[in-house]
Design a protein around this motif. Sequence first.
Motif, PDB file in Angstrom:
ATOM      1  N   ARG A  73      -1.026   2.212  -4.497  1.00 31.43           N
ATOM      2  CA  ARG A  73      -0.150   1.428  -3.614  1.00 31.43           C
ATOM      3  C   ARG A  73      -0.266   1.899  -2.169  1.00 31.43           C
ATOM      4  O   ARG A  73      -0.405   3.080  -1.891  1.00 31.43           O
ATOM      5  CB  ARG A  73       1.298   1.564  -4.079  1.00 31.43           C
ATOM      6  N   GLU A  74      -0.227   0.944  -1.264  1.00 28.01           N
ATOM      7  CA  GLU A  74      -0.236   1.235   0.166  1.00 28.01           C
ATOM      8  C   GLU A  74       1.030   0.663   0.778  1.00 28.01           C
ATOM      9  O   GLU A  74       1.374  -0.486   0.550  1.00 28.01           O
ATOM     10  CB  GLU A  74      -1.476   0.632   0.828  1.00 28.01           C
ATOM     11  N   GLY A  79       4.699   3.106  10.905  1.00 27.99           N
ATOM     12  CA  GLY A  79       3.993   4.383  10.931  1.00 27.99           C
ATOM     13  C   GLY A  79       2.825   4.482   9.976  1.00 27.99           C
ATOM     14  O   GLY A  79       2.086   5.460  10.003  1.00 27.99           O
ATOM     15  N   CYS A  80       2.633   3.493   9.121  1.00 23.11           N
ATOM     16  CA  CYS A  80       1.516   3.527   8.172  1.00 23.11           C
ATOM     17  C   CYS A  80       0.317   2.818   8.779  1.00 23.11           C
ATOM     18  O   CYS A  80       0.425   1.708   9.286  1.00 23.11           O
ATOM     19  CB  CYS A  80       1.896   2.857   6.856  1.00 23.11           C
ATOM     20  N   ARG A  81      -0.806   3.479   8.707  1.00 24.79           N
ATOM     21  CA  ARG A  81      -2.051   2.885   9.206  1.00 24.79           C
ATOM     22  C   ARG A  81      -2.766   2.171   8.064  1.00 24.79           C
ATOM     23  O   ARG A  81      -2.477   2.397   6.894  1.00 24.79           O
ATOM     24  CB  ARG A  81      -2.935   3.985   9.778  1.00 24.79           C
ATOM     25  N   ALA A  82      -3.736   1.350   8.400  1.00 28.34           N
ATOM     26  CA  ALA A  82      -4.489   0.589   7.391  1.00 28.34           C
ATOM     27  C   ALA A  82      -5.347   1.492   6.513  1.00 28.34           C
ATOM     28  O   ALA A  82      -5.708   1.119   5.412  1.00 28.34           O
ATOM     29  CB  ALA A  82      -5.364  -0.455   8.070  1.00 28.34           C
ATOM     30  N   ASN A  83      -5.654   2.683   6.960  1.00 28.35           N
ATOM     31  CA  ASN A  83      -6.467   3.616   6.193  1.00 28.35           C
ATOM     32  C   ASN A  83      -5.709   4.039   4.927  1.00 28.35           C
ATOM     33  O   ASN A  83      -4.608   4.573   5.015  1.00 28.35           O
ATOM     34  CB  ASN A  83      -6.770   4.847   7.057  1.00 28.35           C
ATOM     35  N   PRO A  84      -6.279   3.814   3.728  1.00 26.76           N
ATOM     36  CA  PRO A  84      -5.576   4.168   2.489  1.00 26.76           C
ATOM     37  C   PRO A  84      -5.303   5.666   2.349  1.00 26.76           C
ATOM     38  O   PRO A  84      -4.475   6.073   1.542  1.00 26.76           O
ATOM     39  CB  PRO A  84      -6.490   3.673   1.372  1.00 26.76           C
ATOM     40  N   LEU A  85      -5.960   6.496   3.141  1.00 27.97           N
ATOM     41  CA  LEU A  85      -5.724   7.936   3.088  1.00 27.97           C
ATOM     42  C   LEU A  85      -4.629   8.389   4.051  1.00 27.97           C
ATOM     43  O   LEU A  85      -4.305   9.574   4.109  1.00 27.97           O
ATOM     44  CB  LEU A  85      -7.025   8.696   3.367  1.00 27.97           C
ATOM     45  N   ASP A  86      -4.048   7.453   4.805  1.00 28.19           N
ATOM     46  CA  ASP A  86      -2.980   7.795   5.734  1.00 28.19           C
ATOM     47  C   ASP A  86      -1.813   8.405   4.951  1.00 28.19           C
ATOM     48  O   ASP A  86      -1.424   7.914   3.885  1.00 28.19           O
ATOM     49  CB  ASP A  86      -2.503   6.540   6.471  1.00 28.19           C
ATOM     50  N   ALA A  87      -1.240   9.482   5.465  1.00 35.46           N
ATOM     51  CA  ALA A  87      -0.163  10.205   4.782  1.00 35.46           C
ATOM     52  C   ALA A  87       1.052   9.323   4.504  1.00 35.46           C
ATOM     53  O   ALA A  87       1.775   9.550   3.532  1.00 35.46           O
ATOM     54  CB  ALA A  87       0.243  11.417   5.603  1.00 35.46           C
ATOM     55  N   GLY A  88       1.282   8.306   5.328  1.00 36.03           N
ATOM     56  CA  GLY A  88       2.428   7.422   5.132  1.00 36.03           C
ATOM     57  C   GLY A  88       2.428   6.704   3.800  1.00 36.03           C
ATOM     58  O   GLY A  88       3.481   6.342   3.274  1.00 36.03           O
ATOM     59  N   HIS A  89       1.258   6.498   3.214  1.00 39.41           N
ATOM     60  CA  HIS A  89       1.166   5.780   1.941  1.00 39.41           C
ATOM     61  C   HIS A  89       1.617   6.630   0.756  1.00 39.41           C
ATOM     62  O   HIS A  89       1.962   6.105  -0.299  1.00 39.41           O
ATOM     63  CB  HIS A  89      -0.265   5.291   1.693  1.00 39.41           C
ATOM     64  N   PHE A  90       1.632   7.935   0.913  1.00 39.75           N
ATOM     65  CA  PHE A  90       1.913   8.804  -0.221  1.00 39.75           C
ATOM     66  C   PHE A  90       3.382   8.775  -0.630  1.00 39.75           C
ATOM     67  O   PHE A  90       3.731   9.245  -1.708  1.00 39.75           O
ATOM     68  CB  PHE A  90       1.407  10.220   0.053  1.00 39.75           C
ATOM     69  N   SER A  91       4.244   8.197   0.187  1.00 41.99           N
ATOM     70  CA  SER A  91       5.653   8.082  -0.192  1.00 41.99           C
ATOM     71  C   SER A  91       5.875   7.006  -1.258  1.00 41.99           C
ATOM     72  O   SER A  91       6.945   6.940  -1.854  1.00 41.99           O
ATOM     73  CB  SER A  91       6.520   7.793   1.030  1.00 41.99           C
ATOM     74  N   VAL A  92       4.886   6.156  -1.491  1.00 44.65           N
ATOM     75  CA  VAL A  92       5.013   5.098  -2.505  1.00 44.65           C
ATOM     76  C   VAL A  92       3.996   5.283  -3.633  1.00 44.65           C
ATOM     77  O   VAL A  92       3.742   4.365  -4.398  1.00 44.65           O
ATOM     78  CB  VAL A  92       4.868   3.688  -1.879  1.00 44.65           C
ATOM     79  N   ARG A  93       3.468   6.482  -3.721  1.00 37.86           N
ATOM     80  CA  ARG A  93       2.470   6.760  -4.756  1.00 37.86           C
ATOM     81  C   ARG A  93       2.987   7.781  -5.757  1.00 37.86           C
ATOM     82  O   ARG A  93       3.860   8.585  -5.451  1.00 37.86           O
ATOM     83  CB  ARG A  93       1.176   7.283  -4.125  1.00 37.86           C
TER      84      ARG A  93
END
Length: 121
Positions: A73-74, A79-93
Amino acid sequence: QSGAQMGELVELLRSEGEELLNCAESTWPTSLVVLSHEDFAGKAGLMTFSQLWRQVEDVKKDALHLLAFHPCREDRGPGCRANPLDAGHFSVRAPWPTLQLLRSVDLQRARAEWLRSGAPG
């Protein structure tokens, strides 16, 4: 997932939500439902997971919050960038596709405690 299997999962989650709402506030405030079936794995499984999430999210909407976590999930929040490795995505993983049912009253209490703590955010 076949339609029948999806229906069984929806019913299981609705039942879990009812049980959570009917238990005393001093008992568990949340339920985590971890989905380990291969139909929910990877990017293709994210779509199946999303369908399940959408079918369940309206259950007792005023009394329960449904949070969804998936390894692929992204987040599209600020604050979330399009890059799937962006730290912002880890809050929904999470390592496994997971749905969290949380009583609204407990969420409100936690938010109030956070504000009283003076912590940022």
